[in-house]
Design a protein around this motif. Structure first.
Motif, PDB file in Angstrom:
ATOM      1  N   ASP A  61       0.867  -1.181   0.000  1.00  0.00           N
ATOM      2  CA  ASP A  61       0.000   0.000   0.000  1.00  0.00           C
ATOM      3  C   ASP A  61       0.903   1.229   0.000  1.00  0.00           C
ATOM      4  OD1 ASP A  61      -1.780   2.079   0.552  1.00  0.00           O
ATOM      5  OD2 ASP A  61      -2.963   0.850   1.943  1.00  0.00           O
ATOM      6  N   THR A  62       0.744   2.062  -1.014  1.00  0.00           N
ATOM      7  CA  THR A  62       1.580   3.264  -1.139  1.00  0.00           C
ATOM      8  C   THR A  62       0.976   4.462  -0.424  1.00  0.00           C
ATOM      9  OG1 THR A  62       0.512   4.083  -3.146  1.00  0.00           O
ATOM     10  CG2 THR A  62       2.322   2.494  -3.433  1.00  0.00           C
ATOM     11  N   LYS A  64      -1.568   5.827  -1.597  1.00  0.00           N
ATOM     12  CA  LYS A  64      -2.389   6.357  -2.692  1.00  0.00           C
ATOM     13  C   LYS A  64      -2.998   5.218  -3.512  1.00  0.00           C
ATOM     14  CE  LYS A  64       0.395  10.492  -3.078  1.00  0.00           C
ATOM     15  NZ  LYS A  64       1.309  11.272  -3.875  1.00  0.00           N
ATOM     16  N   ALA A  67       0.278  -1.460  -5.021  1.00  0.00           N
ATOM     17  CA  ALA A  67       1.310  -1.736  -6.018  1.00  0.00           C
ATOM     18  C   ALA A  67       1.818  -3.143  -5.754  1.00  0.00           C
ATOM     19  CB  ALA A  67       2.442  -0.716  -5.928  1.00  0.00           C
ATOM     20  N   ALA A  83       9.503   1.301  -2.174  1.00  0.00           N
ATOM     21  CA  ALA A  83       9.027   2.686  -2.151  1.00  0.00           C
ATOM     22  C   ALA A  83       9.866   3.550  -3.087  1.00  0.00           C
ATOM     23  CB  ALA A  83       9.058   3.239  -0.719  1.00  0.00           C
ATOM     24  N   LEU A  86       9.086   2.889  -6.688  1.00  0.00           N
ATOM     25  CA  LEU A  86       7.776   3.419  -7.063  1.00  0.00           C
ATOM     26  C   LEU A  86       7.721   4.946  -6.995  1.00  0.00           C
ATOM     27  CD1 LEU A  86       5.553   0.817  -5.174  1.00  0.00           C
ATOM     28  CD2 LEU A  86       5.789   1.042  -7.662  1.00  0.00           C
ATOM     29  N   VAL A  88       7.709   6.786  -4.172  1.00  0.00           N
ATOM     30  CA  VAL A  88       6.911   7.256  -3.036  1.00  0.00           C
ATOM     31  C   VAL A  88       7.767   7.210  -1.785  1.00  0.00           C
ATOM     32  CG1 VAL A  88       4.708   6.549  -4.064  1.00  0.00           C
ATOM     33  CG2 VAL A  88       5.934   4.954  -2.569  1.00  0.00           C
ATOM     34  N   THR A  90       6.990   6.036   1.453  1.00  0.00           N
ATOM     35  CA  THR A  90       6.940   4.782   2.201  1.00  0.00           C
ATOM     36  C   THR A  90       5.849   3.889   1.635  1.00  0.00           C
ATOM     37  OG1 THR A  90       5.363   5.616   3.826  1.00  0.00           O
ATOM     38  CG2 THR A  90       7.709   5.837   4.373  1.00  0.00           C
ATOM     39  N   VAL A  91       5.984   2.604   1.909  1.00  0.00           N
ATOM     40  CA  VAL A  91       4.938   1.632   1.611  1.00  0.00           C
ATOM     41  C   VAL A  91       4.802   0.709   2.815  1.00  0.00           C
ATOM     42  CG1 VAL A  91       5.339   1.663  -0.886  1.00  0.00           C
ATOM     43  CG2 VAL A  91       6.456  -0.077   0.508  1.00  0.00           C
TER      44      VAL A  91
END
Length: 165
Positions: A61-62, A64, A67, A83, A86, A88, A90-91
């Motif tokens: 979960d990003t 947003k 993924a 992360a 991608l 971003v 954090t994930v």
């Protein structure tokens, strides 16, 4: 019930997607033990290949959206590396129920191919050391073999070092 195809194994959204894309792959059904501790290591043993060639599909979960990270079954997913790949901050690992709803597959049988919605996907760099890698074919006890390049193509995956031993 999924229909059986020549060459063994069921027809699943993953095999349908590969057929539609014209990608060559092999089917590898095996007897799945529901009591197994590791679906991926069970697959490697059943297929008679080293665990580094068998890849597991993990959802993150990003913040947003979800993924996908695809890494060898004998390793772990590096959340910081995913992360970064991608783009971003954090994930976190996705909730299993959310992963099942998003992909249309059950945990232990989630394929990176043929998911209900295309999700951003990152394929671990180590997969490219092999001519053929194995991923879930869309159900427990069924793997598909294909080239890592074809896997990346059909999932639109980016390549990055996201696993750790």
């Amino acid at each position: 019930m999924a229909r059986q195809r020549p060459g063994g194994g069921p027809s699943t959204p993953a095999t349908v997607a590969l057929d539609r894309a014209g990608i060559a792959y092999s089917r590898h059904p095996y007897d799945h033990d529901p009591a197994t501790a590791s679906y991926g290591l069970e697959a490697a043993e059943a297929l008679g290949v080293e665990p580094a060639r068998v890849l597991k599909t993990l959802l993150v979960d990003t913040g947003k959206g979800l993924a996908v990270g695809v890494v060898p079954v004998d390793g772990q997913l590096d959340l910081k590396a995913v992360a970064a790949a991608l783009g971003v901050k954090t994930v976190t690992m996705a909730d299993p129920a959310a992963a099942e709803r998003s992909t249309g597959y059950v945990v232990g049988g989630i394929s990176p191919v043929g998911q209900k919605r295309a999700l951003p996907t990152v394929l671990d760099d180590t997969a490219y050391a092999f001519d053929v890698v194995y991923v879930s074919g869309g159900r427990r006890g069924f793997d598909i073999g294909l080239s890592p390049t074809d896997l990346a193509s059909v999932t639109r995956a980016v390549r990055a070092r996201i696993g750790r031993g």
